[in-house]
Design an enzyme around this catalytic site. Structure first.
Site, PDB file in Angstrom:
ATOM      1  N   GLU A 170      -1.683  -1.076  -3.578  1.00 41.65           N
ATOM      2  CA  GLU A 170      -2.827  -0.195  -3.517  1.00 41.65           C
ATOM      3  C   GLU A 170      -2.372   1.335  -3.973  1.00 41.65           C
ATOM      4  O   GLU A 170      -1.047   1.792  -3.416  1.00 41.65           O
ATOM      5  CB  GLU A 170      -3.175   0.056  -2.079  1.00 41.65           C
ATOM      6  CG  GLU A 170      -4.007  -1.053  -1.600  1.00 41.65           C
ATOM      7  CD  GLU A 170      -4.469  -1.132  -0.163  1.00 41.65           C
ATOM      8  OE1 GLU A 170      -4.781   0.304   0.474  1.00 41.65           O
ATOM      9  OE2 GLU A 170      -4.429  -2.080   0.371  1.00 41.65           O
TER      10      GLU A 170
ATOM     11  N   ASP B 197      -8.188   1.983  -3.562  1.00 43.44           N
ATOM     12  CA  ASP B 197      -8.577   2.175  -2.271  1.00 43.44           C
ATOM     13  C   ASP B 197      -9.085   3.683  -2.201  1.00 43.44           C
ATOM     14  O   ASP B 197     -10.499   3.665  -2.216  1.00 43.44           O
ATOM     15  CB  ASP B 197      -7.349   1.937  -1.296  1.00 43.44           C
ATOM     16  CG  ASP B 197      -7.730   2.292   0.224  1.00 43.44           C
ATOM     17  OD1 ASP B 197      -9.001   2.582   0.470  1.00 43.44           O
ATOM     18  OD2 ASP B 197      -6.831   2.229   1.149  1.00 43.44           O
TER      19      ASP B 197
ATOM     20  N   ASP C 270       0.737  -1.163  -0.163  1.00 42.24           N
ATOM     21  CA  ASP C 270       0.107  -0.027   0.019  1.00 42.24           C
ATOM     22  C   ASP C 270       0.862   1.094  -0.002  1.00 42.24           C
ATOM     23  O   ASP C 270       1.515   1.442   1.070  1.00 42.24           O
ATOM     24  CB  ASP C 270      -1.127  -0.182   1.101  1.00 42.24           C
ATOM     25  CG  ASP C 270      -2.003   1.007   1.125  1.00 42.24           C
ATOM     26  OD1 ASP C 270      -1.960   1.725   0.188  1.00 42.24           O
ATOM     27  OD2 ASP C 270      -2.634   1.467   2.049  1.00 42.24           O
TER      28      ASP C 270
HETATM   29  O1  LIG Z   1      -6.240  -2.581   4.677  1.00 46.71           O
HETATM   30  C1  LIG Z   1      -5.630  -2.956   5.957  1.00 46.71           C
HETATM   31  O2  LIG Z   1      -5.473  -4.199   5.768  1.00 46.71           O
HETATM   32  C2  LIG Z   1      -5.513  -2.341   7.303  1.00 46.71           C
HETATM   33  C3  LIG Z   1      -6.284  -0.948   7.051  1.00 46.71           C
HETATM   34  C4  LIG Z   1      -5.300   0.132   6.511  1.00 46.71           C
HETATM   35  O3  LIG Z   1      -4.210   0.054   5.963  1.00 46.71           O
HETATM   36  C5  LIG Z   1      -5.834   1.449   6.667  1.00 46.71           C
HETATM   37  C6  LIG Z   1      -6.523   1.916   7.923  1.00 46.71           C
HETATM   38  C7  LIG Z   1      -6.900   3.136   8.133  1.00 46.71           C
HETATM   39  C8  LIG Z   1      -6.878   4.136   7.060  1.00 46.71           C
HETATM   40  C9  LIG Z   1      -5.926   3.740   6.024  1.00 46.71           C
HETATM   41  C10 LIG Z   1      -5.504   2.519   5.759  1.00 46.71           C
HETATM   42  C11 LIG Z   1      -4.822   2.197   4.641  1.00 46.71           C
HETATM   43  O4  LIG Z   1      -5.255   1.424   3.733  1.00 46.71           O
HETATM   44  O5  LIG Z   1      -3.884   2.984   4.015  1.00 46.71           O
HETATM   45 MG   LIG Z   2      -4.866   2.015   1.323  1.00 47.16          MG
END
Ligand SMILES: O=C(O)CCC(=O)c1ccccc1C(=O)O
Ligand SMILES: [Mg+2]
Length: 323
Positions: A191, A214, A162
């Site tokens: 992501e 996302d 991500d």
């Molecule tokens: O997606 C996951 O596995 C955990 C959650 C997570 O990464 C997240 C949680 C809160 C806000 C943003 C994010 C993100 O996807 O960056």
């Molecule tokens: Mg994300």
């Protein structure tokens, strides 16, 4: 006869949880409990600072409006605020039984930079091994090395990465260059690598690394469609809206041949266990992204299985409204 209770909570976070531009010291939100015909339904409404458009105050006002209508037996509209629509749909889903009990408590472990911690967790993980690594926080070279290290050490591991839109195209390419070509198809998806969707599409086309949407899922012009290189959409219900809206997006993704990954917006254990139930029901073949409970110092009302964190009881919460 209908009854409602609305509570406010504030849970201490572990030190050093940073959301975009601010430190998150406590996780604040609302719990709603609806009662009808001797049955109860609970929901969590906790807009996430830096991510939700609505504030907690706005969410509370919208929730109170809805609860007034509901308790008077009026037709209950759906709130335009995603966190409110999500929490109220959970409460209604428990009351009516449309939200099944069975939960998928698997979670893709989150790695924020130290691969050693992840080795231990993955060693103990039964079945499919999937982990999520945040990238784009440090040098792209370092991110690439961590990805190689993990994929080399654990041959049946798949990774979700991500970047939260942090890379310019050149930086993203820099990262891709360091990932060994034979490992690229074990990256389930990355992501939002780049600042714009078009740059992310180009990145995927040129590097062969699959991507996922996302942030894009929450933008007004987003439509779910099959595109080369796009493997998944990430669904964070607190940021997206009601269970019905999430269900619709998940169905559209599956029809388009994409994965849908139900993910946390750092809800309390109460909201997280409901997300695990949505995942068992709506995305049974996909490990959800729910590894955020350990960012908190306490659970709330309902425990997550095997968590050792203390559980805050409902009696300890401030009552906002009761009728
Ligand atoms: O997606 C996951 O596995 C955990 C959650 C997570 O990464 C997240 C949680 C809160 C806000 C943003 C994010 C993100 O996807 O960056
Ligand atoms: Mg994300």
């Amino acid at each position: 006869m209908r009854k409602v209770e609305l509570y406010r909570f504030s849970l201490p976070m572990e030190a050093g949880v940073i959301l975009r531009n601010q430190r998150l010291k406590t996780r604040d939100g609302l719990l709603v409990c609806l009662t009808e015909n001797g049955k109860q339904g609970w929901g969590e409404i906790s807009p996430l600072p830096e991510f939700s458009e609505e504030t907690l105050e706005e969410a509370e006002a919208s929730t109170l409006g809805w609860l007034h209508s509901w308790v008077n037996g009026e037709q209950a509209f759906e709130s335009a605020l995603p966190s409110v629509a999500f929490g109220l749909s959970c409460a209604l889903g428990e009351l009516s039984g449309f939200l099944p009990q069975k939960a998928d408590y698997r979670k893709a472990p989150l790695c924020n930079g130290d691969p050693d911690e992840l080795f231990a967790v993955l060693g103990a993980m039964p079945g499919e091994k999937v982990a999520k690594v945040k990238v784009g926080l440090y040098e792209a070279v370092r991110d690439g090395m961590i990805v190689n290290l993990l994929l080399e050490a654990i041959p049946d591991l798949k990774l979700r990465l991500d970047a939260n839109r942090s890379w310019a195209r050149a930086k993203a390419d820099g990262f891709a260059k360091y990932v060994q070509p034979q490992f690229r198809d074990r990256i389930q998806f990355l992501e939002e690598p780049c600042k714009t969707r078009d740059e992310s599409r180009d990145f995927s086309r040129e590097t062969g690394i699959a991507i996922a949407w996302d942030e894009s899922v929450r933008e007004a012009d987003f439509v779910v469609e099959a595109e080369p290189g796009v493997a998944a959409i990430v669904i964070k219900p607190t940021l997206v809206g009601s269970i019905q809206r999430c269900h619709m997006l998940i169905e559209q993704a599956h029809k388009a041949g994409m994965m849908a990954v139900i993910s946390s917006s750092i809800e309390s254990s109460l909201g997280l266990t409901q997300l695990a139930r949505m995942a068992a029901w709506l995305t049974p073949d996909t490990i959800p992204g729910l590894d955020t409970l350990s960012l908190m110092q306490s659970q709330l009302v309902r425990p997550w299985p095997d968590s050792e964190l203390p559980v805050l009881d409902v009696d300890a919460l401030e009552v906002v409204w009761r009728r």
